[in-house]
Design a protein around this motif. Structure first.
Motif, PDB file in Angstrom:
ATOM      1  N   GLU A  63       0.776  -1.023   0.031  1.00 32.23           N
ATOM      2  CA  GLU A  63      -0.092  -0.080   0.007  1.00 32.23           C
ATOM      3  C   GLU A  63       0.902   1.133   0.203  1.00 32.23           C
ATOM      4  N   VAL A  64       1.901   0.996   0.689  1.00 29.80           N
ATOM      5  CA  VAL A  64       2.705   2.116   0.868  1.00 29.80           C
ATOM      6  C   VAL A  64       3.651   2.769  -0.769  1.00 29.80           C
ATOM      7  N   GLU A  65       4.004   1.590  -1.249  1.00 26.17           N
ATOM      8  CA  GLU A  65       4.599   1.822  -2.548  1.00 26.17           C
ATOM      9  C   GLU A  65       3.582   2.233  -3.663  1.00 26.17           C
ATOM     10  N   LYS A 120       2.693   5.802  -3.023  1.00 28.85           N
ATOM     11  CA  LYS A 120       3.682   6.835  -3.676  1.00 28.85           C
ATOM     12  C   LYS A 120       3.283   7.003  -5.259  1.00 28.85           C
ATOM     13  N   MET A 121       3.252   5.952  -5.984  1.00 26.46           N
ATOM     14  CA  MET A 121       2.929   5.832  -7.301  1.00 26.46           C
ATOM     15  C   MET A 121       1.822   6.619  -7.562  1.00 26.46           C
ATOM     16  N   VAL A 161      -7.489  10.966  -5.748  1.00 25.37           N
ATOM     17  CA  VAL A 161      -6.431   9.896  -5.945  1.00 25.37           C
ATOM     18  C   VAL A 161      -5.092  10.067  -5.323  1.00 25.37           C
ATOM     19  N   LYS A 162      -4.543  11.423  -5.722  1.00 24.73           N
ATOM     20  CA  LYS A 162      -3.279  11.978  -5.023  1.00 24.73           C
ATOM     21  C   LYS A 162      -3.418  11.854  -3.440  1.00 24.73           C
ATOM     22  N   ARG A 181      -2.268   9.468   1.768  1.00 26.34           N
ATOM     23  CA  ARG A 181      -2.855   8.879   3.043  1.00 26.34           C
ATOM     24  C   ARG A 181      -2.351   7.444   3.142  1.00 26.34           C
ATOM     25  N   MET A 182      -2.321   6.750   2.237  1.00 22.91           N
ATOM     26  CA  MET A 182      -2.019   5.237   2.135  1.00 22.91           C
ATOM     27  C   MET A 182      -0.545   5.224   2.777  1.00 22.91           C
TER      28      MET A 182
END
Length: 195
Positions: free
Chosen positions: A78-80, A83-84, A94-95, A100-101
């Protein structure tokens, strides 16, 4: 008088030797008998002690270990992906969700890593990379992926919080459930906006 002082000094020597033998016997008994139940001298020494800055490793069952490893890997994913999404997302929603993720799952993974270390469980998320979501219709694809992942994660966290064996891990899962549910609600709200 002379015979009396010789017998007193002889008595003192015998008493000293007996005392020495008693001490030697006790030391040998401790060296040979280290079982806690049978050697009362060892009970106080064998109790686990922790000093500031040290940790006591507590063994976990395989079910809880698997949950830690799966949750750690999913959280890092979820982190990776987040970032994408911050870079490739087209909509502000979405950004924002991507950011937040990154923030929430980084925090949760840090807590999980600390918990796992205390329990002697190792997991490595260094190799986790962002999934190939593709550029075409990125926002919709990313949100759908988040929806599916969070529904699965919520089910797993609920199961662990309810029936996990490790008390600390159950508490961690229960603590993080509301965040996952909030993520799902954010994603579903954003999906209604993205057409």
């Amino acid at each position: 008088m002379k015979t009396k002082s010789i017998s007193i000094s002889q008595f003192a020597i015998i008493a000293t030797m007996a005392g020495s033998l008693s001490v030697i016997g006790a030391i040998r008994a401790q060296q040979q008998d280290t079982a806690i139940g049978t050697n009362p001298h060892m009970r106080a020494q064998s109790a686990p002690t922790t000093s500031p800055g040290t940790t006591t490793v507590v063994k976990m069952n395989q079910k809880d270990v698997s949950f830690i490893q799966k949750a750690g890997g999913a959280g890092q994913q979820e982190v990776e992906n987040g970032k994408m999404a911050e870079k490739q997302g087209k909509s502000a929603d979405v950004k924002r969700i991507g950011a937040r993720m990154v923030a929430d799952h980084t925090k949760a993974n840090k807590e999980l890593t600390e918990l796992a270390n205390r329990k002697g469980v190792k997991f490595d998320t260094r190799g986790v990379r962002a999934q190939n979501i593709g550029a075409a219709d990125f926002d919709r694809t990313y949100l759908k992926l988040l929806e599916v992942d969070h529904k699965n994660d919520i089910a797993e966290f609920q199961k662990e919080a309810k029936s996990g064996d490790d008390r600390d891990l159950k508490a961690w899962a229960a603590k993080n459930l509301p965040t996952l549910q909030e993520h799902l609600a954010m994603v579903e709200n954003a999906e209604r906006k993205v057409k």
